[in-house]
Design an enzyme around this catalytic site. Structure first.
Site, mmCIF file in Angstrom:
data_model
loop_
_atom_site.group_PDB
_atom_site.id
_atom_site.type_symbol
_atom_site.label_atom_id
_atom_site.label_comp_id
_atom_site.label_asym_id
_atom_site.label_seq_id
_atom_site.Cartn_x
_atom_site.Cartn_y
_atom_site.Cartn_z
ATOM 1 N N HIS A 63 0.834 -0.827 0.368
ATOM 2 C CA HIS A 63 0.153 -0.066 -0.017
ATOM 3 C C HIS A 63 1.337 1.241 0.129
ATOM 4 O O HIS A 63 2.289 1.093 0.557
ATOM 5 C CB HIS A 63 -1.196 0.109 1.441
ATOM 6 C CG HIS A 63 -1.913 -1.164 1.478
ATOM 7 N ND1 HIS A 63 -2.734 -0.847 1.616
ATOM 8 C CD2 HIS A 63 -2.237 -2.170 0.460
ATOM 9 C CE1 HIS A 63 -3.715 -1.725 2.127
ATOM 10 N NE2 HIS A 63 -3.056 -2.580 0.733
ATOM 11 N N GLU A 73 0.737 3.848 2.330
ATOM 12 C CA GLU A 73 1.598 4.679 2.910
ATOM 13 C C GLU A 73 2.670 3.446 3.656
ATOM 14 O O GLU A 73 3.558 3.851 4.187
ATOM 15 C CB GLU A 73 0.860 4.051 4.204
ATOM 16 C CG GLU A 73 -0.877 4.932 4.215
ATOM 17 C CD GLU A 73 -1.701 4.272 3.000
ATOM 18 O OE1 GLU A 73 -2.849 4.500 3.355
ATOM 19 O OE2 GLU A 73 -1.318 3.500 2.332
ATOM 20 N N CYS A 133 -6.071 1.929 5.846
ATOM 21 C CA CYS A 133 -7.072 0.436 6.547
ATOM 22 C C CYS A 133 -5.938 0.531 7.739
ATOM 23 O O CYS A 133 -4.903 0.839 8.281
ATOM 24 C CB CYS A 133 -6.678 -0.793 5.177
ATOM 25 S SG CYS A 133 -4.437 -1.158 5.068
ATOM 26 N N CYS A 172 -2.882 0.226 7.386
ATOM 27 C CA CYS A 172 -1.051 0.753 7.078
ATOM 28 C C CYS A 172 -1.723 1.578 8.438
ATOM 29 O O CYS A 172 -0.815 2.460 9.259
ATOM 30 C CB CYS A 172 -2.285 1.226 5.837
ATOM 31 S SG CYS A 172 -1.735 0.799 4.812
#
Length: 176
Positions: A72, A74, A102, A105
């Site tokens: 992801h 992040e 999410c 993260c």
């Protein structure tokens, strides 16, 4: 409890300058998100900025390209920043991301001890900062995170919504 700041109600000169700075950093995160979307990834971009305004790490979603469910934006940005400073503690840093993180993260943000999270759009499906879950304020969180939501919110929402709309159109055309 962490601080939620949507849009400042009454801007003082120093708040206005800070707000403009957040918008500028978010614009750079949006550029990263656009790049991810052009590569077939869900368009999310992130960057980590030090207390003295140096970019320490940038990231965009790379799950499909890297065949990695943890890639992801992040996480990619956190990995780059920790390598740049050779320390996993990102104390004093700000993370700018176009979409509410999410659960994975959000956990990484807390673990990295990032000082401030600034994000654009809420994620009504998997948002773990305030929309679906509130991981930073849960008993499992040991770190106080400052959160600023809604910076360039409309631009971030439009980016993700239009990407999914285009994807649905493309998928329906392929089925025809």
């Amino acid at each position: 409890m962490h601080n939620f700041v949507m849009q400042p109600r009454r801007l003082t000169m120093s708040n206005e300058i800070l707000f403009d700075r957040h918008k500028a950093w978010m614009d750079r995160s949006i550029e990263l998100a656009v790049q991810a979307g052009e590569q077939g990834e869900i368009p999310v971009g992130a960057m980590i900025v030090s207390a003295d305004d140096r970019i320490l790490g940038v990231g965009e979603n790379r799950k499909e390209r890297d065949l990695d469910p943890t890639a992801h934006a992040e996480i990619v940005a956190i990995r780059a920043a920790t390598k740049a400073i050779e320390d996993w503690h990102l104390t004093g840093c700000r993370l700018y991301v176009t979409l509410e993180p999410c659960p994975m993260c959000a956990g990484a943000i807390v673990q990295a001890r990032i000082k401030t999270l600034i994000y654009g759009a809420d994620d009504p499906k998997t948002g773990a900062i305030r929309t679906v879950l509130n991981l930073p304020d849960s008993p499992a969180s040991f770190h106080k995170l400052i959160v600023i939501a809604g910076i360039r919110e409309l631009e971030c929402q439009e980016l993700i919504q239009s990407w999914f709309q285009q994807r649905r159109l493309k998928n329906s055309a392929q089925k025809s």
